[in-house]
Enzyme design. Structure first.
Site, mmCIF file in Angstrom:
data_model
loop_
_atom_site.group_PDB
_atom_site.id
_atom_site.type_symbol
_atom_site.label_atom_id
_atom_site.label_comp_id
_atom_site.label_asym_id
_atom_site.label_seq_id
_atom_site.Cartn_x
_atom_site.Cartn_y
_atom_site.Cartn_z
ATOM 1 C CG ASP A 78 -1.625 -1.297 1.471
ATOM 2 O OD1 ASP A 78 -2.059 -1.912 0.486
ATOM 3 O OD2 ASP A 78 -1.743 -1.703 2.645
ATOM 4 C CD GLU B 119 -8.920 -2.905 -1.063
ATOM 5 O OE1 GLU B 119 -9.285 -2.980 0.115
ATOM 6 O OE2 GLU B 119 -8.167 -3.747 -1.581
#
Length: 372
Positions: free
Chosen positions: A66, A275
């Site tokens: 991420d 997301e």
């Protein structure tokens, strides 16, 4: 949040030598922590694996995911999740992603030496936190660096917190409470040329966005998103106040429309938001990019305003090795780059490694699809 599908790395990748990766990159570690994964825990492999990947892991002595990248004072700082092995069973809520701290990374240029600045924030130092320190982001304003992070509170509900530091590498000190009006996961902060700042956030399934449809947390709501020909659930956006610690007004939905101007449907799983939202600006247009989750794509939509509505435009990146990916996009030295992750080092969807490659556009501003 990254959910299990048990996509396995090819045997050549799992057989790969970290010694080769170390030779291809120079990584300087300034601080070791007990949460760091030892290099010996990662698999070994041969040189034949290298050509099959578009790019190689930026760091191999710890697992990272991420990556939120920013350019501060001419230097690239990366704010990733720090994956660890906990032995927890996999499930669609992502309980096995039980990260506990953040390491901040930096490099002077793409392809340059990477520095690991050690632990910048730990769950134990967040007064209201319970567990699962997921994908963060950062911003800078008025001499202060802000680290935004999602973590479950002591009632197991995801909230977004903020921590501050006078240096981009931290360490960061967390506020005593989460941001009022925040919920779910994956904060991404965009600062416009007019000085206004916006936070985009939200994630389905384990990210709990589907439990906030009525404006408050509903513990009895379904574990997953609505399905069928109903409007898809979208990310949220909130304008940040001058102190960068609060929302300046209510948060709103980030509406994503199809080419006919109609909202994307929940059944449109190759285009709807799941997301990992990110916003960047190019030639006066606002590009909102995100993961489609269970269909494993990075896609984007464009608007004339930072708050949308956005019109879907296409795919940025085809599926990576692993369940899904999470990205950020920056400009450096006249070129654009996308930071992302896959599972080259471990072959396990919860033990990932971050990467970077160039982002290219066509003359009309559309983004060329990347095959990782």
């Amino acid at each position: 949040m990254r959910n299990p599908l048990n996509l396995k790395a090819p045997a050549a990748a799992l057989a790969a030598s970290l010694a080769l990766l170390a030779a291809c990159q120079s990584t300087e570690t300034k601080q070791e922590t007990t949460a760091t994964t030892a290099p010996s825990e990662a698999p070994k492999a041969d040189s034949a694996a290298a050509p099959k990947y578009l790019s190689q892991p930026l760091i191999s002595n710890i697992y990272t995911a991420d990556p939120s990248a920013h350019v501060f004072d001419g230097k690239i700082y990366i704010y990733p999740s720090h994956d660890i092995e906990t032995g927890m069973p996999e499930n669609d809520k992502g309980d096995h992603f039980a990260m506990r701290d953040y390491h901040i990374l930096s490099m002077d240029s793409i392809g340059g030496k990477l520095t690991d600045h050690g632990v910048a924030l730990d769950t134990k130092d967040i007064p209201w936190a319970g567990r699962q320190l997921w994908a963060p982001d950062a911003a800078f304003k008025n001499g202060t660096y802000y680290l935004y992070f999602p973590v479950k509170d002591k009632q197991d509900v995801f909230r977004i917190g903020v921590a501050t530091s006078k240096t981009p590498a931290g360490p960061f000190k967390a506020e005593a409470t989460p941001m009022a009006g925040s919920f779910s996961i994956d904060p991404a902060v965009f600062q416009d040329t007019d000085g206004k700042a916006y936070m985009y956030f939200g994630g389905l399934w384990g990210g709990q966005l589907q439990r906030w449809q009525k404006g408050t947390y509903d513990a009895n709501a379904p574990e997953k998103e609505p399905n069928g020909d109903v409007p898809a659930l979208n990310a949220r956006v909130g304008k940040l106040a001058a102190d960068m610690k609060h929302f300046d007004g209510p948060v709103q939905e980030v509406k994503i429309l199809d080419e006919a101007g109609k909202p994307l449907l929940a059944s449109d799983t190759k285009r709807r938001f799941f997301e990992g939202g990110w916003l960047h600006k190019y030639n006066g247009k606002y590009y909102f990019s995100y993961s489609t989750g269970d269909t494993h794509l990075l896609v984007y939509a464009v608007s004339d305003k930072p708050t949308g509505p956005f019109t879907y435009k296409g795919v940025i990146m085809q599926p990576v090795e692993g369940w899904t990916t999470h990205h950020s996009i920056i400009e450096k030295d006249g070129k654009w780059y996308i930071f992302y992750h896959d599972t080259q080092l471990s072959g396990k969807t919860w033990l990932r490694n971050i990467k970077v490659t160039e982002l290219k556009r066509r003359a009309d501003g559309s983004i060329e699809t990347i095959v990782p």
